[in-house]
Design an enzyme around this catalytic site. Structure first.
Site, PDB file in Angstrom:
ATOM      1  N   LYS A  71      48.508  45.081  52.452  1.00 35.88           N
ATOM      2  CA  LYS A  71      48.157  46.069  53.478  1.00 35.88           C
ATOM      3  C   LYS A  71      46.922  46.815  52.973  1.00 35.88           C
ATOM      4  O   LYS A  71      46.549  46.676  51.796  1.00 35.88           O
ATOM      5  CB  LYS A  71      49.323  47.010  53.750  1.00 35.88           C
ATOM      6  CG  LYS A  71      49.673  47.938  52.600  1.00 35.88           C
ATOM      7  CD  LYS A  71      50.733  48.899  53.081  1.00 35.88           C
ATOM      8  CE  LYS A  71      50.901  50.052  52.145  1.00 35.88           C
ATOM      9  NZ  LYS A  71      51.861  51.025  52.600  1.00 35.88           N
TER      10      LYS A  71
ATOM     11  N   PHE B  21      55.489  51.675  63.113  1.00 35.78           N
ATOM     12  CA  PHE B  21      55.989  50.361  62.694  1.00 35.78           C
ATOM     13  C   PHE B  21      56.256  49.436  63.881  1.00 35.78           C
ATOM     14  O   PHE B  21      57.213  48.696  63.917  1.00 35.78           O
ATOM     15  CB  PHE B  21      57.234  50.503  61.785  1.00 35.78           C
ATOM     16  CG  PHE B  21      56.823  50.668  60.340  1.00 35.78           C
ATOM     17  CD1 PHE B  21      56.116  51.792  59.943  1.00 35.78           C
ATOM     18  CD2 PHE B  21      57.087  49.687  59.398  1.00 35.78           C
ATOM     19  CE1 PHE B  21      55.693  51.936  58.637  1.00 35.78           C
ATOM     20  CE2 PHE B  21      56.667  49.829  58.086  1.00 35.78           C
ATOM     21  CZ  PHE B  21      55.967  50.950  57.708  1.00 35.78           C
TER      22      PHE B  21
ATOM     23  N   CYS C 112      58.291  45.738  48.301  1.00 32.94           N
ATOM     24  CA  CYS C 112      59.520  46.466  48.640  1.00 32.94           C
ATOM     25  C   CYS C 112      60.297  45.875  49.807  1.00 32.94           C
ATOM     26  O   CYS C 112      61.470  45.531  49.651  1.00 32.94           O
ATOM     27  CB  CYS C 112      59.170  47.918  48.927  1.00 32.94           C
ATOM     28  SG  CYS C 112      58.267  48.662  47.566  1.00 32.94           S
TER      29      CYS C 112
ATOM     30  N   GLY D 160      54.560  42.070  54.068  1.00 33.19           N
ATOM     31  CA  GLY D 160      54.563  41.662  52.663  1.00 33.19           C
ATOM     32  C   GLY D 160      54.836  42.866  51.789  1.00 33.19           C
ATOM     33  O   GLY D 160      55.432  43.855  52.223  1.00 33.19           O
TER      34      GLY D 160
HETATM   35  C1  UGA Z   1      57.692  50.502  51.995  1.00 33.49           C
HETATM   36  C2  UGA Z   1      58.298  51.653  52.802  1.00 33.49           C
HETATM   37  O1  UGA Z   1      57.495  51.894  53.953  1.00 33.49           O
HETATM   38  C3  UGA Z   1      58.359  52.939  51.961  1.00 33.49           C
HETATM   39  O2  UGA Z   1      59.009  53.956  52.688  1.00 33.49           O
HETATM   40  C4  UGA Z   1      59.147  52.633  50.675  1.00 33.49           C
HETATM   41  O3  UGA Z   1      59.212  53.763  49.822  1.00 33.49           O
HETATM   42  C5  UGA Z   1      58.473  51.503  49.931  1.00 33.49           C
HETATM   43  O4  UGA Z   1      58.430  50.339  50.780  1.00 33.49           O
HETATM   44  C6  UGA Z   1      59.288  51.208  48.695  1.00 33.49           C
HETATM   45  O5  UGA Z   1      60.429  50.822  48.820  1.00 33.49           O
HETATM   46  O6  UGA Z   1      58.813  51.514  47.574  1.00 33.49           O
HETATM   47  P1  UGA Z   1      55.199  49.755  51.333  1.00 33.49           P
HETATM   48  O7  UGA Z   1      55.821  48.525  50.757  1.00 33.49           O
HETATM   49  O8  UGA Z   1      54.201  50.505  50.529  1.00 33.49           O
HETATM   50  O9  UGA Z   1      56.344  50.837  51.702  1.00 33.49           O
HETATM   51  O10 UGA Z   1      54.476  49.334  52.675  1.00 33.49           O
HETATM   52  P2  UGA Z   1      54.690  49.580  54.251  1.00 33.49           P
HETATM   53  O11 UGA Z   1      53.726  50.579  54.705  1.00 33.49           O
HETATM   54  O12 UGA Z   1      56.121  49.777  54.571  1.00 33.49           O
HETATM   55  O13 UGA Z   1      54.232  48.156  54.822  1.00 33.49           O
HETATM   56  C7  UGA Z   1      54.975  46.986  54.493  1.00 33.49           C
HETATM   57  C8  UGA Z   1      54.436  45.776  55.241  1.00 33.49           C
HETATM   58  O14 UGA Z   1      54.697  45.907  56.637  1.00 33.49           O
HETATM   59  C9  UGA Z   1      52.929  45.588  55.110  1.00 33.49           C
HETATM   60  O15 UGA Z   1      52.657  44.223  54.916  1.00 33.49           O
HETATM   61  C10 UGA Z   1      52.390  46.055  56.456  1.00 33.49           C
HETATM   62  O16 UGA Z   1      51.181  45.443  56.809  1.00 33.49           O
HETATM   63  C11 UGA Z   1      53.528  45.622  57.382  1.00 33.49           C
HETATM   64  N1  UGA Z   1      53.555  46.368  58.656  1.00 33.49           N
HETATM   65  C12 UGA Z   1      53.777  47.702  58.682  1.00 33.49           C
HETATM   66  C13 UGA Z   1      53.390  45.679  59.863  1.00 33.49           C
HETATM   67  O17 UGA Z   1      53.201  44.444  59.876  1.00 33.49           O
HETATM   68  N2  UGA Z   1      53.439  46.373  61.036  1.00 33.49           N
HETATM   69  C14 UGA Z   1      53.666  47.700  61.084  1.00 33.49           C
HETATM   70  O18 UGA Z   1      53.712  48.275  62.206  1.00 33.49           O
HETATM   71  C15 UGA Z   1      53.819  48.386  59.866  1.00 33.49           C
END
Ligand code: UGA
Length: 442
Positions: free
Chosen positions: A320, A251, A262, A259
């Site tokens: 994503k 992260f 969650c 976005g």
């Molecule tokens: C997130 C949490 O990671 C999960 O642990 C949680 O269970 C879930 O929400 C939920 O509450 O149900 P999710 O929304 O599927 O999961 O997506 P993420 O992988 O967390 O990514 C979220 C956003 O952050 C995406 O837009 C992604 O592109 C962005 N991101 C992620 C970044 O910009 N940089 C990073 O290094 C990682």
């Protein structure tokens, strides 16, 4: 399992894969009829395949009748949506309706497990709702309430559920711990990953986890803006940061803003919980603002570079990769900007085109929707465009030969919100490449 969204359906299928008899119930009859045909209503890699295995097929069934669910099994999971309004207030009506129904209808002891993400104190309210209904019925049935937040990510939901970092159960009655431990044992494999705490701690932990992740992303995004203004390279900074085990490696990818359904929602709810408690939480209350500023920073960059563009290409619509979910996806605002400028937009996404079409139609923008061409390949979307804007880091995009990009574009300009290409490879073919944070990976 009440609710067949990402969490409920994944959990139901995974529990069934371990030999548990699972009945999934949802008031959405379309979703249920698809599931009865063994088709997944959501795009999630591997989920439909697992649903169709012999083990799962024989252990899972689907219904839209709530009362059927009540007589099935000892543990009732509730995984319905808890949408949030602009002020950060969660809509718990679906959850409370099911709780009331449970109180009105149960005839034997049940363990009720809340998987939905809910503000602190919700389990306590659910307990009162069920108790009130039982009192009205003048009967005394034992029931247990558990908070069991889910931490799976969309796009890798199966992997996360089958091999979780941790399973959290929040409860007040320790005598039901063995039932839950037994259910989760095939996934956690050892006791260290199974954590027991109070219901309130478990409810708050879910928000703390998502808010922390959102903070980490927003932090690196803010550093990327400094990096861009000073000529430092965000990739070198990320590498240097991640070698410190106290910071960790995940992260830390700077991008165009986070976005999804969650992180934005949970950050808002946590901030609003603080306000309701009259607490001053400047960090938590500004995570969302920091993300909005990152999105704006990226959009301003696009605007300044595409003043003369007549056609632009957008790669990636989902928030994503490996999902068709477009909730709070940064691409939508970017497309909106070009629609209002009268610029033609050519988009490509391997999974989210249908939902994006629906999104623009729903906003009563059929005419606007016509300004968007949904291409059937990333290459087709590039043809004659004056700029390529990358919003999602789908694996397919990374494999595309940069010479092809140069040849297909009308103007060799790429604005990358996900840093997927090597800047040197871009300059070798004379593409003007603008990644995030002056990214210089070779
Ligand atoms: C997130 C949490 O990671 C999960 O642990 C949680 O269970 C879930 O929400 C939920 O509450 O149900 P999710 O929304 O599927 O999961 O997506 P993420 O992988 O967390 O990514 C979220 C956003 O952050 C995406 O837009 C992604 O592109 C962005 N991101 C992620 C970044 O910009 N940089 C990073 O290094 C990682």
């Amino acid at each position: 399992m009440f609710g067949v969204g990402y969490v409920g359906l994944t959990a139901g299928i995974c529990f069934a894969s371990q030999g548990n008899h699972v009945l999934c119930v949802d008031i959405d009859v379309d979703k249920i009829s698809l599931l009865k045909k063994k088709q997944c209503p959501i795009y999630e890699p591997g989920l439909e395949e697992l649903l169709n295995t012999a083990e799962v097929s024989q252990n899972i069934s689907f219904t839209s009748k709530l009362d059927e669910a009540l007589v099935h099994g000892k543990i009732l999971f509730i995984a319905v949506g808890t949408p949030v309004d602009a002020s950060g207030k969660s809509d718990l009506s679906a959850l409370f309706e099911i709780s009331q129904f449970i109180g009105k209808s149960i005839t034997e002891t049940k363990i009720i497990v809340i998987k939905s993400t809910v503000p602190v104190g919700t389990c306590q309210k659910i307990r009162s709702i069920i108790q009130r209904e039982l009192s009205l019925r003048k009967i005394d049935i034992e029931f247990h309430l558990v908070s069991n937040p889910e931490f799976l990510r969309e796009g890798c939901a199966l992997e996360d559920f089958l091999n979780p970092d941790r399973v959290v159960v929040g409860l007040e009655e320790k005598n039901i711990v063995p039932d839950l431990r037994q259910l989760y044992l095939p996934f956690v494999k050892n006791d260290q990953k199974f954590i027991v705490m109070s219901t309130k701690s478990s409810e708050l932990l879910k928000y703390a986890a998502n808010a922390f992740l959102a903070t980490k992303i927003s932090f690196i995004n803010e550093v990327s803006r400094v990096s861009e203004s000073t000529g430092a390279d965000i990739d070198s900074i990320r590498q240097g940061l991640m070698m410190d085990p106290r910071i960790g490696s995940l992260f830390l990818d700077a991008g165009l803003g986070y976005g999804g359904s969650c992180l934005p929602k949970d950050v808002k709810v946590l901030a609003s919980m603080g306000e309701n408690l009259n607490l001053n939480l400047p960090l938590i209350q500004n995570i969302g603002l920091s993300n909005q500023m990152q999105k704006k920073f990226f959009l301003d960059k696009i605007i300044s570079k595409t003043l003369k563009a007549k056609i632009v290409c957008v790669w990636g619509l989902s928030f994503k990769p490996n999902t068709d979910d477009i909730r709070e996806a940064p691409a939508l605002e970017i497309i909106d900007h070009f629609i209002h400028k009268g610029v033609r937009i050519q988009v490509y996404d391997p999974a989210a085109s249908e939902k994006t079409r629906g999104y623009f139609n729903l906003r009563n923008s059929i005419a606007l929707n016509k300004k968007i061409h949904f291409a059937s390949s990333p290459e087709e979307a590039l043809i004659d465009a004056d700029a390529l804007i990358i919003c999602t880091e789908w694996g397919d995009f990374k494999k595309i030969d940069v010479r092809n990009i140069k040849n297909l574009l009308n103007t060799p300009l790429v604005i990358d919100g996900r840093n997927i290409f090597c800047p040197r490879a871009m300059s070798d073919v004379d593409i003007d490449y603008y990644p995030i944070g002056n990214f210089r990976k070779t």
